[in-house]
Design a protein around this motif. Structure first.
Motif, PDB file in Angstrom:
ATOM      1  N   TYR A  49     -20.858 -19.294  21.434  1.00 35.03           N
ATOM      2  CA  TYR A  49     -21.474 -20.027  22.535  1.00 35.03           C
ATOM      3  C   TYR A  49     -20.962 -21.466  22.497  1.00 35.03           C
ATOM      4  CZ  TYR A  49     -24.790 -16.176  23.102  1.00 35.03           C
ATOM      5  OH  TYR A  49     -25.361 -14.942  23.318  1.00 35.03           O
TER       6      TYR A  49
ATOM      7  N   TYR B  17     -24.463 -23.564  28.698  1.00 36.77           N
ATOM      8  CA  TYR B  17     -23.634 -22.907  27.694  1.00 36.77           C
ATOM      9  C   TYR B  17     -22.801 -21.806  28.337  1.00 36.77           C
ATOM     10  CZ  TYR B  17     -26.426 -25.146  24.040  1.00 36.77           C
ATOM     11  OH  TYR B  17     -27.039 -26.063  23.225  1.00 36.77           O
TER      12      TYR B  17
ATOM     13  N   ILE C 254     -26.510 -20.400  19.049  1.00 34.58           N
ATOM     14  CA  ILE C 254     -26.489 -21.468  20.038  1.00 34.58           C
ATOM     15  C   ILE C 254     -26.940 -22.752  19.354  1.00 34.58           C
ATOM     16  CG2 ILE C 254     -27.426 -22.321  22.213  1.00 34.58           C
ATOM     17  CD1 ILE C 254     -27.808 -19.451  23.097  1.00 34.58           C
TER      18      ILE C 254
END
Length: 276
Positions: A80, A173, A273
Motif C-alpha cells: 500500500y 492510498y 497500511i
C-alpha cells in the motif's frame, strides 16, 4: 538485480511501489500499458511486475483483474502506497504564471478542490501518468504550466515543488500487487486473492461467503467482474485473510463444493497500511 515491469516511466507511483517493496537495487522496465506489463512477465523478460489494483478514492481497476487471469499470473505480494500529490513547475515559474496543468486524469480528480480554489481558469491536460506529465513540462521547458505528481518525479526531471500535499483526501492510498509468472512458497502467508463463479440460483453466492465466515476467514474485499460474452454473469474476486492456516485450507476445500469454478490467484503476506 531484479528486473521489474511497471506501467509508466521512472518517477511514477508504480516505480515508488517497486522500490519500496523490493528495497534492494532493482532495474525498472517501463511499459506503456498494463497489457505490455503482463506480456513482459509472461515472456520471461522481467522477474516480477508491479500493478496497481485499487485506489481508496478511485476504486478498483477492473481490467487489471482480467489481465491477471488472462496471463495466468501469480500474486506473490502487495504493498500500500500513500499517495501525496504535489504541484511541480520549472525553475522561475510562479503561481501567477500557471495557465495549464498536466497530470493523470485520476490525479487531476484527486486534486480538483485545490485546482478549483487556486487555478479555476487553468486548462487541464490528461496524460498517461503523473511522471510523464512532469517529464513533458520539464523537457519542453514550459513557463506557463505545472504538473501534478509525486516528489520523486520532480527531483528526477529537475522541477521544483511549488505546493505539497494538494490532494483533497489526505488518507489516499493505492494498493499495488506484486506479480510473478510462478508462485511463491506458502510458508508464513496470511492472505489470498481468489476468484470464483457460482450457479445462477438463489443463495449461491451467500453459501460461499458463509463458508469463509464459518471457518473464521476474514473477507477484506469482494469485487464482481462481468464475464465477457455472458450477460448478467460475473466472476467474483475476493481477498481473504486468516490467522490459522488450517482454517484457510478447510474453507477452500468446502468452497470447491459450492462454486462452479475456483482459482487461487495467489497466497502471500498481507501488506500493512502505514499511518501518515
Amino acid at each position: 538485480m531484479k528486473r521489474i515491469a511497471i506501467q509508466g516511466i521512472a518517477g511514477s507511483f508504480h516505480e515508488d511501489a517497486a522500490r519500496k517493496y523490493f528495497e534492494d537495487d532493482v532495474e525498472v522496465v517501463e511499459c506503456k500499458t498494463f497489457t505490455t506489463v503482463c506480456e513482459m512477465i509472461d515472456a520471461d523478460k522481467v522477474d516480477f511486475a508491479v500493478m496497481a489494483i485499487e485506489n481508496s478514492i478511485a476504486g478498483s481497476l477492473l481490467n487489471n483483474y482480467q489481465l491477471i487471469r488472462d496471463y495466468h499470473l501469480r500474486i506473490i505480494g502487495e504493498i500500500y502506497l500513500h499517495i501525496q500529490m504535489n504541484l511541480l513547475v520549472n525553475d522561475g515559474v510562479t503561481s501567477a504564471d500557471i495557465q495549464h496543468i498536466h497530470s493523470h486524469p485520476i490525479a487531476l480528480q484527486q486534486c480538483m478542490e485545490f485546482i478549483e480554489s487556486y487555478y479555476p481558469n487553468a486548462k487541464l491536460h490528461e496524460k498517461l501518468d503523473t511522471a510523464a506529465s512532469a517529464k513533458l513540462v520539464a523537457e519542453e521547458k514550459m513557463t506557463n504550466a505545472a504538473a501534478i505528481g509525486n516528489l520523486r518525479s520532480g527531483e528526477l526531471y529537475g522541477l521544483k515543488t511549488l505546493e505539497t500535499g494538494i490532494e483533497t483526501n489526505k488518507k489516499n492510498y493505492t494498493r499495488f500487487l506484486i506479480l510473478s509468472k510462478h508462485g511463491n512458497p506458502t510458508k508464513g502467508t496470511n492472505k489470498a486473492s481468489v476468484c470464483f463463479e457460482v450457479g445462477h440460483f438463489y443463495g449461491s453466492l451467500a453459501r460461499v461467503l458463509n463458508t469463509f465466515a464459518e471457518n473464521q476467514i476474514n473477507l477484506t474485499k469482494i469485487q464482481s467482474v462481468p464475464i465477457i460474452g455472458k450477460p448478467n454473469e460475473y466472476t467474483f474476486h475476493v481477498d481473504i485473510e486468516w490467522e490459522n492456516g488450517e482454517n484457510y485450507d478447510r474453507a477452500i476445500h468446502q468452497v470447491l463444493k459450492s462454486a462452479s469454478s475456483l482459482s487461487i490467484l495467489g497466497e502471500y503476506k498481507r501488506g500493512e497500511i502505514q499511518n501518515q
